[in-house]
Design a protein around this motif. Structure first.
Motif, PDB file in Angstrom:
ATOM      1  N   SER A 131       0.826  -1.205   0.000  1.00 39.34           N
ATOM      2  CA  SER A 131       0.000   0.000   0.000  1.00 39.34           C
ATOM      3  C   SER A 131       0.862   1.256   0.000  1.00 39.34           C
ATOM      4  N   LYS A 137       1.143   4.186  -3.016  1.00 42.22           N
ATOM      5  CA  LYS A 137       0.990   5.624  -2.788  1.00 42.22           C
ATOM      6  C   LYS A 137       2.207   6.393  -3.312  1.00 42.22           C
ATOM      7  N   SER A 177       2.418   5.848  -7.483  1.00 46.34           N
ATOM      8  CA  SER A 177       1.243   6.266  -8.260  1.00 46.34           C
ATOM      9  C   SER A 177       0.491   7.355  -7.507  1.00 46.34           C
ATOM     10  N   PRO A 178       1.126   8.503  -7.270  1.00 50.98           N
ATOM     11  CA  PRO A 178       0.488   9.537  -6.454  1.00 50.98           C
ATOM     12  C   PRO A 178      -0.786  10.119  -7.058  1.00 50.98           C
ATOM     13  N   LEU A 234      -3.181   8.412  -8.372  1.00 44.38           N
ATOM     14  CA  LEU A 234      -4.288   7.474  -8.160  1.00 44.38           C
ATOM     15  C   LEU A 234      -4.527   7.280  -6.674  1.00 44.38           C
ATOM     16  N   ASP A 235      -5.764   6.967  -6.314  1.00 42.55           N
ATOM     17  CA  ASP A 235      -5.968   6.598  -4.917  1.00 42.55           C
ATOM     18  C   ASP A 235      -5.394   5.191  -4.715  1.00 42.55           C
ATOM     19  N   GLU A 236      -5.249   4.786  -3.478  1.00 46.56           N
ATOM     20  CA  GLU A 236      -4.566   3.534  -3.146  1.00 46.56           C
ATOM     21  C   GLU A 236      -5.184   2.319  -3.843  1.00 46.56           C
ATOM     22  N   ALA A 237      -6.487   2.189  -3.799  1.00 45.86           N
ATOM     23  CA  ALA A 237      -7.159   1.032  -4.409  1.00 45.86           C
ATOM     24  C   ALA A 237      -6.934   0.991  -5.916  1.00 45.86           C
ATOM     25  N   GLU A 238      -7.028   2.158  -6.569  1.00 47.88           N
ATOM     26  CA  GLU A 238      -6.798   2.215  -8.018  1.00 47.88           C
ATOM     27  C   GLU A 238      -5.354   1.869  -8.359  1.00 47.88           C
ATOM     28  N   ALA A 239      -4.416   2.369  -7.558  1.00 45.77           N
ATOM     29  CA  ALA A 239      -3.002   2.090  -7.803  1.00 45.77           C
ATOM     30  C   ALA A 239      -2.706   0.597  -7.642  1.00 45.77           C
TER      31      ALA A 239
END
Length: 116
Positions: free
Chosen positions: A65, A69, A72-73, A75-80
């Protein structure tokens, strides 16, 4: 000692012990060293202890997680995590309990029914 009484050691390695990515020097080195340790222990203890390593790709964890973060700043965590998972052989990030089941499987195998 009979085969039935053999003990098992299962260590957790990583794919980074064999092939890695930028900025992973310490992690990749430690995991490659762990693979060497597993091999050496298997040679020295092989008649009494089965020594195995599980070298998973990425799985859902606090470290994964944090990496999502960082890398892939936008994107939100789930999307990343989902996007990164699509780049993996399984097409997804593994769940931690999948790793646990693999370790349990290796730890409970009777040595006469499978040698890995």
């Amino acid at each position: 000692m009979s085969k039935a009484s053999l003990s098992t050691i299962v260590m957790i390695g990583s794919v980074h012990g064999q092939a890695t990515a930028p900025a992973r020097i310490a992690y990749a080195t430690s995991k490659a060293g762990l693979e060497g340790l597993v091999c050496a222990l298997a040679v020295d203890l092989g008649d009494r202890v089965r020594v195995k390593a599980v070298c998973p790709g990425p799985f859902d964890s606090p470290a994964m997680s944090a990496a999502a973060k960082r890398f892939s700043p936008a994107l939100d965590e789930a999307e990343a995590l989902t996007a990164f998972g699509r780049t993996q052989a399984m097409g997804r990030i593994r769940e931690a309990d999948e790793l646990g089941r693999t370790v349990a499987f290796l730890g409970h195998l009777r040595p006469d029914n499978l040698q890995l």
